[in-house]
Design a protein around this motif. Sequence first.
Motif, PDB file in Angstrom:
ATOM      1  N   UNK A  29      49.562 -16.412 105.690  1.00 37.52           N
ATOM      2  CA  UNK A  29      48.890 -17.280 106.669  1.00 37.52           C
ATOM      3  C   UNK A  29      49.506 -17.143 108.059  1.00 37.52           C
ATOM      4  N   UNK A  30      49.772 -15.879 108.423  1.00 40.18           N
ATOM      5  CA  UNK A  30      50.358 -15.590 109.732  1.00 40.18           C
ATOM      6  C   UNK A  30      49.334 -15.032 110.709  1.00 40.18           C
ATOM      7  N   UNK A  31      48.044 -15.241 110.405  1.00 37.95           N
ATOM      8  CA  UNK A  31      46.967 -14.719 111.243  1.00 37.95           C
ATOM      9  C   UNK A  31      46.236 -15.880 111.899  1.00 37.95           C
ATOM     10  N   UNK A  32      46.055 -15.798 113.200  1.00 40.23           N
ATOM     11  CA  UNK A  32      45.311 -16.823 113.919  1.00 40.23           C
ATOM     12  C   UNK A  32      43.828 -16.733 113.577  1.00 40.23           C
ATOM     13  N   UNK A  33      43.131 -17.878 113.696  1.00 39.33           N
ATOM     14  CA  UNK A  33      41.722 -17.936 113.300  1.00 39.33           C
ATOM     15  C   UNK A  33      40.872 -16.961 114.100  1.00 39.33           C
ATOM     16  N   UNK A  34      41.127 -16.835 115.414  1.00 35.20           N
ATOM     17  CA  UNK A  34      40.300 -15.934 116.216  1.00 35.20           C
ATOM     18  C   UNK A  34      40.562 -14.469 115.860  1.00 35.20           C
ATOM     19  N   UNK A  35      41.810 -14.139 115.473  1.00 39.33           N
ATOM     20  CA  UNK A  35      42.105 -12.781 115.023  1.00 39.33           C
ATOM     21  C   UNK A  35      41.343 -12.462 113.743  1.00 39.33           C
ATOM     22  N   UNK A  36      41.351 -13.412 112.819  1.00 39.66           N
ATOM     23  CA  UNK A  36      40.663 -13.196 111.552  1.00 39.66           C
ATOM     24  C   UNK A  36      39.161 -13.071 111.762  1.00 39.66           C
ATOM     25  N   UNK A  37      38.599 -13.876 112.656  1.00 39.64           N
ATOM     26  CA  UNK A  37      37.172 -13.781 112.960  1.00 39.64           C
ATOM     27  C   UNK A  37      36.830 -12.401 113.515  1.00 39.64           C
ATOM     28  N   UNK A  38      37.692 -11.892 114.396  1.00 41.91           N
ATOM     29  CA  UNK A  38      37.450 -10.567 114.979  1.00 41.91           C
ATOM     30  C   UNK A  38      37.490  -9.485 113.908  1.00 41.91           C
ATOM     31  N   UNK A  39      38.395  -9.622 112.953  1.00 46.41           N
ATOM     32  CA  UNK A  39      38.475  -8.655 111.862  1.00 46.41           C
ATOM     33  C   UNK A  39      37.227  -8.723 110.987  1.00 46.41           C
ATOM     34  N   UNK A  40      36.764  -9.945 110.709  1.00 45.58           N
ATOM     35  CA  UNK A  40      35.550 -10.097 109.905  1.00 45.58           C
ATOM     36  C   UNK A  40      34.360  -9.431 110.597  1.00 45.58           C
ATOM     37  N   UNK A  41      34.241  -9.638 111.908  1.00 44.69           N
ATOM     38  CA  UNK A  41      33.115  -9.047 112.647  1.00 44.69           C
ATOM     39  C   UNK A  41      33.204  -7.516 112.639  1.00 44.69           C
ATOM     40  N   UNK A  42      34.418  -7.009 112.893  1.00 43.03           N
ATOM     41  CA  UNK A  42      34.600  -5.552 112.901  1.00 43.03           C
ATOM     42  C   UNK A  42      34.333  -4.959 111.524  1.00 43.03           C
TER      43      UNK A  42
END
Length: 453
Positions: A29-42
Motif C-alpha cells: 500500500x505504498x502507491x498513491x491513488x492517482x498513481x494507481x489510477x494512471x496505471x489502470x488507465x495505461x
Amino acid sequence: MSDLLRLATAGSVDDGKSTLVGRLLYDTKSVLADQLDAVHRASVDKGLSTPDLSLLVDGLRSEREQGITIDVAYRYFATPRRSFILADTPGHVQYTRNTVTGASTAQLAVLLVDARKGVLEQTRRHAAVLALLGVPRLVLAVNKIDLIGFDEGAFDAIAAEFGDHAARLGFTADAVVTIPVSALDGDNVVRPSGRTPWYDGPTLLAHLETVPVEPDPHDAAFRFPVQYVIRTNTAEHPDYRGYAGQIAAGTVAKGDEIVVLPSGLRSSVARIDTPDGELAEAVAGTSVTLILTDDIDITRGDLVASVTEVPEPADELKATVAWLADKPLRPGARVLVKHGARTVAAIAEEIASRFDEQTLSTTDGPDSLRLNEIGQVVLRTAEPLPVDDYALNRRTGAFLMIDQADGTTLAAGLVGAPLPALSPGGSCTGGAGAQGAPPPSPPDPRDLVSPGP
C-alpha cells in the motif's frame, strides 16, 4: 522507529524486475491513488484486463513504449518494521553501467531469474558486478515460477547452480537466499503462496524486513572529504571558516586531533556545526561543517582524517575497474580520476588482468578492456590521492575514471581487488596472454595538467 535498508534489483531482460517492484509497492500500500489510477488507465489502453504493475516503476515514456527499464528508478516505501530505498536497475546488457550506479550504495540486491530460463549470461555478469561493488547480501528471486507449474526440482536446480557461482565470487552461504516468486500473481512476494507447499522459507518482503542491515562504519577510521569551504564575514560570524561535507566513515568529536591530506597539516576540531545546531559528536553519513582550532590551508577535495589511522597518499593506484564506455581502455590512455571531490589527471600504465565473469577466469596482460568488462589496472596520477582499500572503506576506496575530452564517465574504479577471482591465490585461474609483448611506456604523468577544483 524502523531502520533503513538500501537495496537494488538486477537481472536479465524480461525477468520481471519492474513488475516485482510494482508488486512490492502495490501490496505494501505504498502507491498513491492517482498513481494507481494512471496505471489502470495505461493498462486498459494496452488491452490488459489487470493492472500492469511494472508501470509503477517504468516512468519514462521510452521505457513504457519498449517495455524495458532504461534508467535507474529509485523508489521509497516503508512497512511498520523498516523503511526502504530501492533502485530498480536495467536488465539489458547495454545498460549494465546503470546497474553499477544503482548497486553502488546497496546493502542488499535482489537478483531475478526467469524460472523458465534459469541462470543466464547477464545473471552471472550482474552477480560479478554486485560482488565487485561489495554488496554484502543477495536474494535470488526465481520469478515466473507459475509458468513452470511451481516445479520444485527446477527451482532447486537453479538455486544450486547460482549458489555455486555466488560462492566462487566470494559470497558466503548465509549471504544468499533463494525465493520462488510470481511477481505477476504475488506468490511469495508479500504473502506466502499455497502453490509452493515445498517452500518453507520467508516471503521476499519478510526477508527484506528482517535481514540484518550492515551499519555505517562508525567504528572505522574517521574520513571526511571536504566538499566546500565556507567563509563569512558577518557581525554574527566574523571570520567564520568552516569545512563542509559528509562524513564518509568513522566518528568525529569536538577536540579530536585530525590530519588534512594530501598536505599532512594537523589541527583539532573546535566545533561541529549543522543546520540544526552544534553537535558534540557526529558519525558516518552525517553532513556537517567542521571548525578547526588552527587556520590552515584546506580546499575542496582535501580529506580530513584521524591522526591514528592515516591513509598514505599515493600516486600509483592498483585497482579493479568496471569499464563502462563504448571505446576501449588501452595501456597509455590519458584519463581523469575523480576521488571524492578531487579530480586529477592520470595515465593507465598497465592493464594487469581481465576477468571473465562467465567462466570466473582471468586473462593476464590483455591489450584492452571493453564495454562491461572487469579488470585490474595500474593508474599513475599527477597528484597523490589519499585512498583506502575498497574492502575497508567503500566510500574512500572508490573513484571514477573520466574522459578528458568530453567529461563522460569511463569506468567505476575500486582500490584493491575485492573479487576472490582477482586476488593472488584466488579461486579462479589465470588465462592466456601473459606472454604477450609488454605495453609501450606511457608518458610521464608530471607532464599532465590537473584541472582545478
